[in-house]
Design a protein around this motif. Sequence first.
Motif, PDB file in Angstrom:
ATOM      1  N   LYS A 106       0.826  -1.230   0.000  1.00  0.00           N
ATOM      2  CA  LYS A 106       0.000   0.000   0.000  1.00  0.00           C
ATOM      3  C   LYS A 106       0.835   1.244   0.000  1.00  0.00           C
ATOM      4  O   LYS A 106       0.819   1.993   0.952  1.00  0.00           O
ATOM      5  CB  LYS A 106      -0.971   0.001   1.171  1.00  0.00           C
ATOM      6  CG  LYS A 106      -2.087  -0.984   1.010  1.00  0.00           C
ATOM      7  CD  LYS A 106      -3.188  -0.327   0.244  1.00  0.00           C
ATOM      8  CE  LYS A 106      -4.377  -1.245   0.207  1.00  0.00           C
ATOM      9  NZ  LYS A 106      -5.207  -1.085  -0.872  1.00  0.00           N
ATOM     10  N   PRO A 107       1.526   1.627  -1.011  1.00  0.00           N
ATOM     11  CA  PRO A 107       1.913   0.839  -2.180  1.00  0.00           C
ATOM     12  C   PRO A 107       3.047  -0.117  -1.833  1.00  0.00           C
ATOM     13  O   PRO A 107       3.523  -0.104  -0.712  1.00  0.00           O
ATOM     14  CB  PRO A 107       2.387   1.914  -3.171  1.00  0.00           C
ATOM     15  CG  PRO A 107       2.913   2.994  -2.298  1.00  0.00           C
ATOM     16  CD  PRO A 107       2.070   2.971  -1.033  1.00  0.00           C
ATOM     17  N   ASN A 108       3.469  -0.892  -2.790  1.00  0.00           N
ATOM     18  CA  ASN A 108       4.499  -1.895  -2.517  1.00  0.00           C
ATOM     19  C   ASN A 108       5.891  -1.297  -2.579  1.00  0.00           C
ATOM     20  O   ASN A 108       6.303  -0.754  -3.588  1.00  0.00           O
ATOM     21  CB  ASN A 108       4.407  -3.048  -3.520  1.00  0.00           C
ATOM     22  CG  ASN A 108       3.243  -3.946  -3.204  1.00  0.00           C
ATOM     23  OD1 ASN A 108       2.818  -4.050  -2.067  1.00  0.00           O
ATOM     24  ND2 ASN A 108       2.717  -4.598  -4.213  1.00  0.00           N
ATOM     25  N   TYR A 109       6.620  -1.426  -1.469  1.00  0.00           N
ATOM     26  CA  TYR A 109       8.022  -1.037  -1.387  1.00  0.00           C
ATOM     27  C   TYR A 109       8.831  -2.243  -0.941  1.00  0.00           C
ATOM     28  O   TYR A 109       8.394  -3.015  -0.113  1.00  0.00           O
ATOM     29  CB  TYR A 109       8.231   0.091  -0.371  1.00  0.00           C
ATOM     30  CG  TYR A 109       7.524   1.364  -0.725  1.00  0.00           C
ATOM     31  CD1 TYR A 109       7.882   2.080  -1.867  1.00  0.00           C
ATOM     32  CD2 TYR A 109       6.492   1.851   0.061  1.00  0.00           C
ATOM     33  CE1 TYR A 109       7.227   3.241  -2.204  1.00  0.00           C
ATOM     34  CE2 TYR A 109       5.842   3.019  -0.272  1.00  0.00           C
ATOM     35  CZ  TYR A 109       6.208   3.718  -1.409  1.00  0.00           C
ATOM     36  OH  TYR A 109       5.561   4.868  -1.743  1.00  0.00           O
ATOM     37  N   HIS A 110       9.999  -2.370  -1.490  1.00  0.00           N
ATOM     38  CA  HIS A 110      10.918  -3.448  -1.139  1.00  0.00           C
ATOM     39  C   HIS A 110      12.158  -2.769  -0.572  1.00  0.00           C
ATOM     40  O   HIS A 110      12.861  -2.063  -1.291  1.00  0.00           O
ATOM     41  CB  HIS A 110      11.239  -4.249  -2.401  1.00  0.00           C
ATOM     42  CG  HIS A 110      12.201  -5.364  -2.191  1.00  0.00           C
ATOM     43  ND1 HIS A 110      11.825  -6.600  -1.739  1.00  0.00           N
ATOM     44  CD2 HIS A 110      13.540  -5.434  -2.385  1.00  0.00           C
ATOM     45  CE1 HIS A 110      12.892  -7.387  -1.675  1.00  0.00           C
ATOM     46  NE2 HIS A 110      13.934  -6.703  -2.056  1.00  0.00           N
ATOM     47  N   ILE A 111      12.409  -2.946   0.712  1.00  0.00           N
ATOM     48  CA  ILE A 111      13.534  -2.312   1.381  1.00  0.00           C
ATOM     49  C   ILE A 111      14.563  -3.370   1.747  1.00  0.00           C
ATOM     50  O   ILE A 111      14.223  -4.385   2.339  1.00  0.00           O
ATOM     51  CB  ILE A 111      13.080  -1.569   2.657  1.00  0.00           C
ATOM     52  CG1 ILE A 111      12.048  -0.492   2.301  1.00  0.00           C
ATOM     53  CG2 ILE A 111      14.273  -0.964   3.387  1.00  0.00           C
ATOM     54  CD1 ILE A 111      11.455   0.197   3.512  1.00  0.00           C
ATOM     55  N   VAL A 112      15.810  -3.110   1.396  1.00  0.00           N
ATOM     56  CA  VAL A 112      16.901  -4.007   1.741  1.00  0.00           C
ATOM     57  C   VAL A 112      17.750  -3.293   2.787  1.00  0.00           C
ATOM     58  O   VAL A 112      18.611  -2.489   2.459  1.00  0.00           O
ATOM     59  CB  VAL A 112      17.749  -4.355   0.499  1.00  0.00           C
ATOM     60  CG1 VAL A 112      18.757  -5.442   0.836  1.00  0.00           C
ATOM     61  CG2 VAL A 112      16.864  -4.780  -0.660  1.00  0.00           C
ATOM     62  N   PRO A 113      17.505  -3.547   4.074  1.00  0.00           N
ATOM     63  CA  PRO A 113      18.125  -2.730   5.118  1.00  0.00           C
ATOM     64  C   PRO A 113      19.623  -2.897   5.304  1.00  0.00           C
ATOM     65  O   PRO A 113      20.274  -1.988   5.797  1.00  0.00           O
ATOM     66  CB  PRO A 113      17.386  -3.129   6.390  1.00  0.00           C
ATOM     67  CG  PRO A 113      16.675  -4.381   6.083  1.00  0.00           C
ATOM     68  CD  PRO A 113      16.551  -4.504   4.605  1.00  0.00           C
ATOM     69  N   TYR A 114      20.215  -4.019   4.930  1.00  0.00           N
ATOM     70  CA  TYR A 114      21.628  -4.243   5.237  1.00  0.00           C
ATOM     71  C   TYR A 114      22.523  -4.287   4.014  1.00  0.00           C
ATOM     72  O   TYR A 114      23.688  -4.591   4.125  1.00  0.00           O
ATOM     73  CB  TYR A 114      21.794  -5.520   6.059  1.00  0.00           C
ATOM     74  CG  TYR A 114      20.975  -5.465   7.315  1.00  0.00           C
ATOM     75  CD1 TYR A 114      21.291  -4.559   8.320  1.00  0.00           C
ATOM     76  CD2 TYR A 114      19.859  -6.265   7.469  1.00  0.00           C
ATOM     77  CE1 TYR A 114      20.526  -4.470   9.466  1.00  0.00           C
ATOM     78  CE2 TYR A 114      19.083  -6.182   8.619  1.00  0.00           C
ATOM     79  CZ  TYR A 114      19.428  -5.288   9.613  1.00  0.00           C
ATOM     80  OH  TYR A 114      18.659  -5.196  10.734  1.00  0.00           O
ATOM     81  N   LEU A 115      21.984  -3.990   2.857  1.00  0.00           N
ATOM     82  CA  LEU A 115      22.768  -4.007   1.628  1.00  0.00           C
ATOM     83  C   LEU A 115      22.896  -2.585   1.111  1.00  0.00           C
ATOM     84  O   LEU A 115      21.921  -1.845   1.060  1.00  0.00           O
ATOM     85  CB  LEU A 115      22.076  -4.883   0.572  1.00  0.00           C
ATOM     86  CG  LEU A 115      22.712  -4.925  -0.810  1.00  0.00           C
ATOM     87  CD1 LEU A 115      24.086  -5.586  -0.738  1.00  0.00           C
ATOM     88  CD2 LEU A 115      21.818  -5.682  -1.781  1.00  0.00           C
ATOM     89  N   LYS A 116      24.115  -2.192   0.759  1.00  0.00           N
ATOM     90  CA  LYS A 116      24.360  -0.881   0.163  1.00  0.00           C
ATOM     91  C   LYS A 116      25.047  -1.081  -1.173  1.00  0.00           C
ATOM     92  O   LYS A 116      25.820  -2.024  -1.346  1.00  0.00           O
ATOM     93  CB  LYS A 116      25.254  -0.027   1.058  1.00  0.00           C
ATOM     94  CG  LYS A 116      24.634   0.360   2.376  1.00  0.00           C
ATOM     95  CD  LYS A 116      25.596   1.225   3.162  1.00  0.00           C
ATOM     96  CE  LYS A 116      25.016   1.638   4.490  1.00  0.00           C
ATOM     97  NZ  LYS A 116      25.953   2.500   5.240  1.00  0.00           N
ATOM     98  N   SER A 117      24.758  -0.187  -2.121  1.00  0.00           N
ATOM     99  CA  SER A 117      25.420  -0.254  -3.422  1.00  0.00           C
ATOM    100  C   SER A 117      25.415   1.125  -4.061  1.00  0.00           C
ATOM    101  O   SER A 117      24.754   2.040  -3.583  1.00  0.00           O
ATOM    102  CB  SER A 117      24.737  -1.269  -4.336  1.00  0.00           C
ATOM    103  OG  SER A 117      23.517  -0.742  -4.816  1.00  0.00           O
TER     104      SER A 117
END
Length: 138
Positions: free
Chosen positions: A17-28
């Motif tokens: 709602k809306p769709n978010y994909h969070i990658v908390p421990y990966l940085k690039s």
Amino acid sequence: MGLRQHRIQKDYYLYTKPNYHIVPYLKSNWLLANMYCNKIGMRLISISTMEEHDAILKAIQNVGLSGAIFWTTGRRVDHTMYWFATGTKLNFTNWGQNEPFNRHTMQECIGIQEYDKLTWIDVNCDYNLRIMCEEDRP
């Protein structure tokens, strides 16, 4: 309905709602972050309205990543900021104090940072920041 958190793998979170994909421990860097989102059928976030801004702020706060900096699809091209994913100029902004700064003309990408509120900063595209993807919108 508010945001719902679903743990889908050890270090990956999906918000709806809306769709978010969070990658908390990966940085690039920006390019690899963009490729990562595309690989999972999403894109780096773009913020076109205050409603989207507030939803992204809430998602970041729900993961407990205060102070973290995330990539957006924002890029500077010929002194103008665009959303890379759509090719449109920014029509809504929330720049932090003294931003965009564009130190030594090396800060061509847009990041967002949360410290009780969400502010935008221009950053070098080669920096390693956190990744937040969203569903691709028409």
